[in-house]
Design an enzyme around this catalytic site. Structure first.
Site, PDB file in Angstrom:
ATOM      1  N   SER A  96       0.812  -1.209   0.000  1.00 45.26           N
ATOM      2  CA  SER A  96       0.000   0.000   0.000  1.00 45.26           C
ATOM      3  C   SER A  96       0.856   1.274   0.000  1.00 45.26           C
ATOM      4  O   SER A  96       1.526   1.568  -0.975  1.00 45.26           O
ATOM      5  CB  SER A  96      -0.966  -0.067   1.184  1.00 45.26           C
ATOM      6  N   ASP A 107      10.094   5.440 -10.167  1.00 48.39           N
ATOM      7  CA  ASP A 107       9.659   6.030 -11.433  1.00 48.39           C
ATOM      8  C   ASP A 107      10.245   7.413 -11.675  1.00 48.39           C
ATOM      9  O   ASP A 107      10.440   7.814 -12.818  1.00 48.39           O
ATOM     10  CB  ASP A 107       8.134   6.094 -11.503  1.00 48.39           C
ATOM     11  N   LYS A 121      -0.622  -4.246  -3.080  1.00 50.74           N
ATOM     12  CA  LYS A 121      -1.919  -3.776  -2.558  1.00 50.74           C
ATOM     13  C   LYS A 121      -2.096  -2.334  -3.001  1.00 50.74           C
ATOM     14  O   LYS A 121      -1.500  -1.425  -2.455  1.00 50.74           O
ATOM     15  CB  LYS A 121      -1.940  -3.875  -1.031  1.00 50.74           C
TER      16      LYS A 121
END
Length: 183
Positions: A96, A107, A121
């Site tokens: 999460s 990224d 998740k």
């Protein structure tokens, strides 16, 4: 000198505790930061954004709703260690909010992510309460990394895979050793 910051969950005190630790990191003039979110089950989205904003400007995470529309959630403040060398350590217990942080760092090419693939998740749920104390959790959206990769069911693949296979591996903490080597 390297700062190793273990974040065990993203709760209501995380932001203030984080700010205190970062102030200490700056005052001690450390040369790099390792953020360890292994076995961190997640927690508050706002805290994941707060921590990611320490290191990056721009998109932290994207949200895709059931109609396919995508919105970006960016850094919410000016970070204090935007240029400091950074490694994030993850494993299969990182979920999460931990994955949002790791995905944002990866990224944005802000640092290296080391360890094992995270849990996967990445859904946004709305809670509908009912009389008697029961509730219904309805998935209304999913989290995407800044480049648009789905977190849910996929997880975050580290830049450098370091698997823990034996008890000896756990004793030595090969993932932390690799993070220290990189930084």
């Amino acid at each position: 000198q390297i700062a190793i910051i273990k974040v065990s969950r993203f709760g209501e005190k995380t932001d203030s505790e984080w700010d205190s630790v970062v102030a200490e990191v700056i005052s001690k003039k450390v040369s790099g930061v390792i953020v360890d979110v292994r076995n961190n089950p997640g927690g508050l989205l706002n805290s994941a954004i707060h921590l990611a904003s320490e290191f990056i400007n721009g998109t932290v995470v994207k949200q895709e709703t059931s109609d396919g529309s995508i919105s970006s959630i960016g850094a919410d403040r000016q970070g204090k260690v935007l240029k400091m060398p950074l490694v994030v350590i993850i494993n299969g217990g990182s979920a999460s909010a931990s994955e949002i942080l790791a995905g944002a760092i990866k990224d944005n090419k802000r640092g290296k992510v080391v360890g094992e693939k995270s849990f996967g998740k990445g859904t946004v749920q709305d809670v509908v309460p009912f009389a008697g104390g029961s509730s219904l959790h309805v998935t209304i959206a999913k989290w995407l990394t800044p480049k648009g990769s789905s977190i849910h069911g996929e997880g975050i693949m580290p830049d450098i895979l370091v698997e823990v296979k034996t008890e000896d591996d756990k004793e030595r903490d090969l993932q932390l050793e690799k993070a220290l080597e990189i930084i």
